[in-house]
Design an enzyme around this catalytic site. Structure first.
Site, PDB file in Angstrom:
ATOM      1  N   GLU A   1       0.857  -1.188   0.000  1.00  0.00           N
ATOM      2  CA  GLU A   1       0.000   0.000   0.000  1.00  0.00           C
ATOM      3  C   GLU A   1       0.891   1.234   0.000  1.00  0.00           C
ATOM      4  OE1 GLU A   1      -2.727  -0.159   3.270  1.00  0.00           O
ATOM      5  OE2 GLU A   1      -3.634  -2.042   2.566  1.00  0.00           O
TER       6      GLU A   1
ATOM      7  N   ILE B   1       1.144  -2.793  -7.982  1.00  0.00           N
ATOM      8  CA  ILE B   1       0.603  -4.129  -8.218  1.00  0.00           C
ATOM      9  C   ILE B   1       0.977  -4.629  -9.614  1.00  0.00           C
ATOM     10  CG2 ILE B   1      -1.483  -5.547  -8.271  1.00  0.00           C
ATOM     11  CD1 ILE B   1      -0.649  -4.388  -5.468  1.00  0.00           C
ATOM     12  N   THR B   2       1.815  -5.672  -9.618  1.00  0.00           N
ATOM     13  CA  THR B   2       2.193  -6.313 -10.880  1.00  0.00           C
ATOM     14  C   THR B   2       0.952  -6.964 -11.484  1.00  0.00           C
ATOM     15  OG1 THR B   2       4.384  -6.762  -9.996  1.00  0.00           O
ATOM     16  CG2 THR B   2       3.715  -8.057 -11.910  1.00  0.00           C
TER      17      THR B   2
ATOM     18  N   GLN C   1      29.994  -2.490 -18.136  1.00  0.00           N
ATOM     19  CA  GLN C   1      31.381  -2.008 -18.150  1.00  0.00           C
ATOM     20  C   GLN C   1      32.215  -2.754 -19.193  1.00  0.00           C
ATOM     21  OE1 GLN C   1      32.114   0.559 -16.378  1.00  0.00           O
ATOM     22  NE2 GLN C   1      34.297   0.693 -16.814  1.00  0.00           N
TER      23      GLN C   1
ATOM     24  N   GLY D   1      31.739  -1.493 -22.544  1.00  0.00           N
ATOM     25  CA  GLY D   1      32.160  -0.110 -22.783  1.00  0.00           C
ATOM     26  C   GLY D   1      30.989   0.722 -23.290  1.00  0.00           C
ATOM     27  N   GLY D   2      31.241   1.586 -24.257  1.00  0.00           N
ATOM     28  CA  GLY D   2      30.190   2.466 -24.790  1.00  0.00           C
ATOM     29  C   GLY D   2      29.011   1.685 -25.337  1.00  0.00           C
TER      30      GLY D   2
ATOM     31  N   GLU E   1       8.939  -8.086  -3.521  1.00  0.00           N
ATOM     32  CA  GLU E   1       8.768  -9.325  -2.742  1.00  0.00           C
ATOM     33  C   GLU E   1       9.718  -9.381  -1.549  1.00  0.00           C
ATOM     34  OE1 GLU E   1       7.552 -12.825  -4.674  1.00  0.00           O
ATOM     35  OE2 GLU E   1       6.719 -11.749  -6.389  1.00  0.00           O
TER      36      GLU E   1
HETATM   37  N1  CAA Z   1       6.755 -16.978   6.704  1.00  0.00           N
HETATM   38  C1  CAA Z   1       5.677 -17.315   7.426  1.00  0.00           C
HETATM   39  N2  CAA Z   1       5.188 -16.535   8.410  1.00  0.00           N
HETATM   40  C2  CAA Z   1       5.828 -15.380   8.663  1.00  0.00           C
HETATM   41  C3  CAA Z   1       6.946 -14.960   7.925  1.00  0.00           C
HETATM   42  C4  CAA Z   1       7.410 -15.814   6.909  1.00  0.00           C
HETATM   43  N3  CAA Z   1       8.477 -15.499   6.145  1.00  0.00           N
HETATM   44  N4  CAA Z   1       7.340 -13.751   8.384  1.00  0.00           N
HETATM   45  C5  CAA Z   1       6.513 -13.435   9.373  1.00  0.00           C
HETATM   46  N5  CAA Z   1       5.597 -14.408   9.536  1.00  0.00           N
HETATM   47  C6  CAA Z   1       4.515 -14.453  10.528  1.00  0.00           C
HETATM   48  C7  CAA Z   1       5.071 -14.498  11.952  1.00  0.00           C
HETATM   49  O1  CAA Z   1       5.312 -15.838  12.355  1.00  0.00           O
HETATM   50  C8  CAA Z   1       3.959 -13.852  12.747  1.00  0.00           C
HETATM   51  O2  CAA Z   1       2.896 -14.770  12.912  1.00  0.00           O
HETATM   52  P1  CAA Z   1       2.412 -15.211  14.405  1.00  0.00           P
HETATM   53  O3  CAA Z   1       2.100 -13.974  15.156  1.00  0.00           O
HETATM   54  O4  CAA Z   1       1.222 -16.066  14.144  1.00  0.00           O
HETATM   55  O5  CAA Z   1       3.563 -15.953  14.997  1.00  0.00           O
HETATM   56  C9  CAA Z   1       3.417 -12.800  11.786  1.00  0.00           C
HETATM   57  O6  CAA Z   1       3.794 -13.225  10.463  1.00  0.00           O
HETATM   58  C10 CAA Z   1       3.965 -11.409  12.041  1.00  0.00           C
HETATM   59  O7  CAA Z   1       5.368 -11.505  11.982  1.00  0.00           O
HETATM   60  P2  CAA Z   1       6.303 -10.476  12.719  1.00  0.00           P
HETATM   61  O8  CAA Z   1       5.892 -10.339  14.157  1.00  0.00           O
HETATM   62  O9  CAA Z   1       7.699 -10.905  12.455  1.00  0.00           O
HETATM   63  O10 CAA Z   1       5.913  -9.125  11.967  1.00  0.00           O
HETATM   64  P3  CAA Z   1       6.787  -7.846  11.693  1.00  0.00           P
HETATM   65  O11 CAA Z   1       5.832  -6.773  11.375  1.00  0.00           O
HETATM   66  O12 CAA Z   1       7.778  -7.597  12.795  1.00  0.00           O
HETATM   67  O13 CAA Z   1       7.670  -8.237  10.389  1.00  0.00           O
HETATM   68  C11 CAA Z   1       7.951  -8.741   8.045  1.00  0.00           C
HETATM   69  C12 CAA Z   1       7.080  -8.831   9.285  1.00  0.00           C
HETATM   70  C13 CAA Z   1       8.814  -9.974   7.964  1.00  0.00           C
HETATM   71  C14 CAA Z   1       8.885  -7.528   8.039  1.00  0.00           C
HETATM   72  C15 CAA Z   1       6.943  -8.635   6.919  1.00  0.00           C
HETATM   73  O14 CAA Z   1       6.174  -7.468   7.075  1.00  0.00           O
HETATM   74  C16 CAA Z   1       7.545  -8.668   5.528  1.00  0.00           C
HETATM   75  O15 CAA Z   1       7.909  -9.717   5.023  1.00  0.00           O
HETATM   76  N6  CAA Z   1       7.628  -7.485   4.870  1.00  0.00           N
HETATM   77  C17 CAA Z   1       7.975  -7.420   3.465  1.00  0.00           C
HETATM   78  C18 CAA Z   1       6.723  -7.390   2.637  1.00  0.00           C
HETATM   79  C19 CAA Z   1       6.943  -7.862   1.241  1.00  0.00           C
HETATM   80  O16 CAA Z   1       7.715  -8.763   0.974  1.00  0.00           O
HETATM   81  N7  CAA Z   1       6.198  -7.258   0.320  1.00  0.00           N
HETATM   82  C20 CAA Z   1       6.244  -7.666  -1.024  1.00  0.00           C
HETATM   83  C21 CAA Z   1       5.021  -7.162  -1.738  1.00  0.00           C
HETATM   84  S1  CAA Z   1       4.381  -8.276  -2.907  1.00  0.00           S
HETATM   85  C22 CAA Z   1       5.237  -7.993  -4.335  1.00  0.00           C
HETATM   86  O17 CAA Z   1       6.228  -7.327  -4.401  1.00  0.00           O
HETATM   87  C23 CAA Z   1       4.664  -8.748  -5.471  1.00  0.00           C
HETATM   88  C24 CAA Z   1       4.896  -8.208  -6.813  1.00  0.00           C
HETATM   89  O18 CAA Z   1       4.028  -7.563  -7.362  1.00  0.00           O
HETATM   90  C25 CAA Z   1       6.108  -8.582  -7.571  1.00  0.00           C
END
Ligand code: CAA
Length: 393
Positions: free
Chosen positions: A127, A157-158, A336, A339-340, A363
């Protein structure tokens, strides 16, 4: 440890390579320059089974393993990373998530046409103010009894405008924090869904990236994936698999740039010899080849761990982190070495360099991958060598 591919895996790799050379390479420069969505090429990918590779044949998929999928991703990414991100999102984030967690009715209605490539899907987590911090979702799915009312905006959004089916994460209960998030299947045609302008991007310019707005969109509870509040776990688990796909994309971009640089270095002569014979260039290629091979091992291993039913989240994060950093370094070096000529579109490497950058961002940024890995280490989940875990299985 056996590092050889099976005959089937080798056949997939060759089919993807031929497809990329014959159908993607012509026109790739024009599509990138003018941001032209590869409509015909995506249709062909669907017909060849590249859009639902891992899905069970009973749901219209290819029934292949993850290793085959990364081999195909690698070959297609060597030539056209715009096509490979379309492929990666449909396979890993949409089809895989639906097959693993969707109801039978959802699979029949949505997974079958998605896996056949008749329609394309999108994964809507990011978002305007929730990228890396994915738990801070602002999109809401208000519980109205038999349906939800969805309001909010998704960004970056892809397949945004091309996807007929969107998997949308939205909050139904903020007090529960991430456990109040649901994943809802929303069709592009539902009333209240509108698509924002196409993003004008640095790389993967032929892919279709938009924001999507939801204004009082009525979504039946039958379209919720899993139990109430399962949406964040759905998103994270699905992203673990997605990260293998993007790692394979990064590997392919790096390998594509390396192959072009190697060929150029053998053909281009300066000071009376091919430039590969100058140590300055030969050593660059040696480093590129070594890093790419290391990335390949990490990517294939993460895929294999997934196929073996092992916990692959840390392995996927490592593969994506290393492969995307390798893609950036290798593509810069490929420019690199040229080159050009490397700085102009005709030689492809400048495009690969622009395409490489996004693999460090989407991701899960490289910083988020490091966070995932370091948290696993902190929890004492020391990374298990695959061979030991396999023996235990
Ligand atoms: N696999 C499974 N579960 C996971 C996980 C993983 N890799 N990472 C976190 N979780 C679970 C945790 O176990 C926890 O669950 P429970 O409470 O049930 O135990 C819950 O998720 C929350 O986890 P955290 O407390 O660790 O949460 P956080 O806020 O501290 O951190 C984060 C979470 C890892 C940073 C996460 O927000 C994250 O991965 N952020 C990156 C988001 C992302 O990758 N976005 C990509 C967008 S999609 C895209 O790009 C697609 C496209 O179009 C190409």
């Amino acid at each position: 440890m056996d590092f050889t591919l099976t005959e089937d895996q080798q056949a997939v790799k060759e089919a993807a390579r031929d497809f990329a050379q014959n159908e993607l390479l012509p026109g790739v420069i024009d599509r990138d320059r003018d941001m032209i969505y590869p409509t015909d090429q995506v249709k062909m990918m669907g017909e060849m089974g590249f859009l639902g590779m891992m899905v069970d044949p009973k749901y219209g998929g290819g029934g292949m393993d993850t290793v085959s999928y990364v081999l195909a991703m690698e070959e297609i990414s060597k030539v056209d990373a715009s096509c490979s991100v379309i492929m990666s999102v449909n396979n890993s984030l949409v089809c895989w998530g639906l097959e693993k967690f969707g109801s039978e009715a959802q699979k029949q209605k949505y997974l079958v046409p998605l896996a056949k490539g008749e329609i394309i899907g999108a994964f809507c987590l990011s978002e305007p103010e929730a990228g890396s911090d994915a738990t801070s979702q602002r999109t809401t799915a208000e519980d109205k009894g038999d349906h939800y009312l969805v309001n909010g905006t998704k960004n970056w959004i892809t397949n945004g405008n091309k996807a007929s089916v969107q998997l949308v994460m939205a909050h139904s209960n903020r007090e529960l924090k991430h456990k109040g998030i649901n994943c809802l299947i929303i069709e592009k045609g539902f009333e209240g869904v509108s698509i924002g302008a196409k993003e004008d991007k640095l790389g993967i310019r032929a892919s279709d990236t938009h924001s999507i707005m939801y204004n009082d969109v009525k979504v039946s509870k039958e379209n919720r994936i899993g139990d109430e509040g399962f949406g964040f776990t759905f998103a994270m688990t699905t992203l673990n698999g997605g990260r293998i796909g993007i790692a394979a994309q990064a590997l392919g971009i790096a390998a594509g740039a390396y192959e072009l640089a190697l060929k150029y270095a053998q053909e281009r002569t300066t000071f009376g010899k091919p430039i590969i014979k100058h140590q300055a260039i030969g050593f660059k290629l040696a480093d590129m080849a070594t890093e790419i091979e290391a990335a390949r091992l990490l990517v294939y291993r993460a895929a294999r761990m997934k196929d073996l039913g092992m916990d692959f989240s840390t392995a996927a994060a490592m593969a994506k982190l290393y492969a995307s950093e390798t893609a950036m370094r290798a593509t810069i070096e490929a420019v690199q070495i040229h080159g050009g000529y490397g700085y102009v579109k005709e030689y492809h490497v400048e495009r690969l360099m622009r395409d490489a950058k996004i693999t460090q961002i989407y991701e899960g940024t490289s910083e988020i991958q490091r966070l995932v890995i370091s948290r696993a280490l902190l929890k004492g989940e020391l990374y298990q060598p695959m061979v030991a875990s396999t023996n235990n299985a």
